[in-house]
Structure formats: C-alpha cells, structure tokens
Write a protein that holds these residues in place. Structure first.
Motif, short mmCIF file in Angstrom:
data_model
loop_
_atom_site.label_atom_id
_atom_site.label_comp_id
_atom_site.label_asym_id
_atom_site.label_seq_id
_atom_site.Cartn_x
_atom_site.Cartn_y
_atom_site.Cartn_z
N LEU A 58 1.16 -1.11 -0.09
CA LEU A 58 0.01 0.06 -0.07
C LEU A 58 0.88 1.26 0.05
N ILE A 59 0.48 2.28 -0.49
CA ILE A 59 1.00 3.68 -0.31
C ILE A 59 -0.05 4.87 0.07
N ASP A 60 0.51 5.87 0.71
CA ASP A 60 0.08 7.07 1.14
C ASP A 60 0.18 7.80 -0.10
N PRO A 61 -0.73 8.18 -0.86
CA PRO A 61 -0.53 9.10 -1.94
C PRO A 61 -0.03 10.61 -1.79
N ASP A 62 -0.01 10.88 -0.41
CA ASP A 62 0.25 12.45 -0.30
C ASP A 62 1.52 12.26 0.28
N SER A 63 2.06 11.31 1.00
CA SER A 63 3.45 11.33 1.64
C SER A 63 4.37 10.51 0.88
N GLY A 64 3.97 9.50 0.22
CA GLY A 64 4.61 8.55 -0.72
C GLY A 64 5.22 7.56 0.29
#
Length: 298
Positions: free
Chosen positions: A57-63
């Motif tokens: 998974l990835i946080d699209p804001d922080s990367g």
C-alpha cells in the motif's frame, strides 16, 4: 436505540475467512485498517527469492509505502519474520521511499512484542489486531485496531546511525540534475541566513551542517519531480494561504515536521517565503537547544 448481541468468531477456524478473502476485502477499501487514505500498489507481490507480499500500500500524499502481511489466528514466528523480511526487501529496492512494516493478525501475542522489542525501535512497524463478530442474520462485524505503532526515525535519529559514506556524487547519480539544482538553490537560501551552512549528505536525505555541527532543523528529500522539504516547526507556524500563493504544495503535518514539495523554477515569492521559514526553524532549533550561532549573516 437497538442493541444487538454478538459472538466472537475464531477466524482461523472459519472457512469464510481465508487470507485470500482478507486480501480482497482490504484491497477493496484499505482505509479499514485505520492507517489513513491508502492506495493499493499490488496484491500478492512477488518477492525476490520466492514468496509473496500480501499487500503493498502507499500513502498518495506522503509517498510512504506499507508492506502488509495478513494472518488469521495468533502471530507466529514465521509471519513475524516474513513481515520484516519483505519490509527489508522493499526498502532495499526503493531506498528513497519511506517504508513501514505492517502485520495484521487476529491476535497479536506477547511473543511478538518481545521480538519487536529486541530491535529497539529501529524498525518502523505497525501491528493491527482484527476481530470478527457474528451479529446474527448472516451479518458479521469486522474490526481493526492498531495495537503497536513504531514510527520511522526522525532525521536526527537517522543521522546518528548513518555511515559517512554518502556524498554529492551519490545524490547526483540518484537524482535528476534539475532536482539537484533545486537543492542547491535551497542551500543558497540557507546561506543567506548563515554563511557557514553546508549540506550533510546521507543515504535517505540531505541534512544541514552548521560549521562543524549537524543541525537538522530542515531536511531535504530529493524526488523525481520535486524536493520534499521538511521543517521542524509548530503546525500553526506555516500559513497555508501563503504557501498556495507561492505555488508550494504542503503535505500533511507529521510528528513535528512540516513537509513541503518544492518544484524547479521557484518564484521570488516562493524563495522569500522559504527563507523566512528556514530562519524560523533555525531560530526555534537554537532556542530549543540553548545554542547561539551569532547574528544571521543576511
């Protein structure tokens, strides 16, 4: 108000709750884990040397990337080792991204906490305990609760462990020239405040050295299209409207650090704002440690 009774379901003993079913359930809505608005990069990701990571998974804001392993029943040694191994493999494959290991299990045991304690918080890992309840009428309640949250080390923590083998050449080989030009411009702004400032190159980020001392009140993370710039300031110290007017993207505030994306081609307004923020972060760092570096040079 209608109150319903429920019965705890042993997920490991129920054919309805296989690990594949859990993968698909979380893939459909990763927010159920309670880790934020995450996106799925891949399910059952093939790993070097064999094996498959349940979810990446990835946080699209922080990367930030999350390497997630799922387990019905109680945490066991195999799953703990696999979680750490897959986290380490992904961290090595993508060294410029921040990585967090996540284990999701029906029961997080004391042995798990003992094993993680041996690493003395050097591994960013999150443990999520899931529980299923039979509500009757074929209704099931599935809950997820974070029971351990070891966050990644701050730049100062990493500084203490980083070996002094990374230099400008390393970053030039890893990063596009126009992005390193942005880094150079940001250090020019810092030197307007204190002419003794120089870059401190590390594997994960570029820190700040003032004279002979490492002073990480600001840190730079060169990316493909921008430089993520982190400033150690209170949340209220940065004006969103001023950032927007200057064309600087702000990421969510995180554990004492403002995170800004600085792109090539800064305007004069952006440079003036960044210089003011650098000066404020430097002053706060100085006040916190009782330091005195003299008056700013400009």
């Amino acid at each position: 108000m209608k109150i319903r009774t429920s019965t705890r379901i042993a997920m490991r003993d129920s054919p309805a709750f296989s690990e594949r079913w859990l993968q698909e359930y979380i893939e459909a809505d990763p927010s159920v884990l309670g880790l934020g608005d995450l996106r799925v990069i891949e399910r059952e990701r093939r790993m070097p040397g064999g094996g498959r990571l349940d979810l990446l998974l990835i946080d699209p804001d922080s990367g930030v990337r999350y390497e997630v392993e799922l387990q019905t029943g109680a945490t066991d040694g195999d799953h703990i080792i696999r979680t750490l191994e897959y986290w380490d493999l992904e961290r090595r494959r993508y060294p410029h991204a921040e990585h967090v290991a996540v284990i999701v299990a029906e029961q997080v045991t004391g042995r798990f906490f003992n094993v993680i304690g041996l690493f003395n918080r050097h591994i960013p890992i999150i443990a999520v305990q899931m529980e299923a309840y039979d509500l009757g009428d074929d209704d099931v309640l599935l809950t997820f609760a974070t029971v351990l949250d070891h966050v990644a080390a701050s730049p100062d923590d990493i500084e203490a462990a980083a070996a002094p083998v990374f230099n400008r050449q390393y970053w030039d080989e890893q990063t596009a020239p126009e992005i390193m030009d942005v880094v150079d411009g940001l250090f020019e702004l810092l030197r307007e405040i204190d002419e003794t400032v120089t870059p401190k190159y590390n594997k994960w980020y570029i820190g700040v050295r003032t004279g002979r001392s490492v002073t990480n009140y600001v840190a730079f993370h060169p990316k493909q299209q921008w430089v993520r710039t982190e400033l150690r300031l209170p949340e209220e110290a940065v004006d969103d409207a001023a950032l927007e007017a200057a064309g600087i993207e702000r990421l969510p505030y995180r554990k004492g650090w403002h995170r800004l994306n600085v792109n090539p081609g800064n305007t004069d307004e952006a440079e003036a704002l960044l210089r003011d923020l650098f000066a404020a972060a430097r002053q706060r760092y100085e006040d916190s440690w009782g330091l005195s570096w003299g008056s700013p040079s400009a």
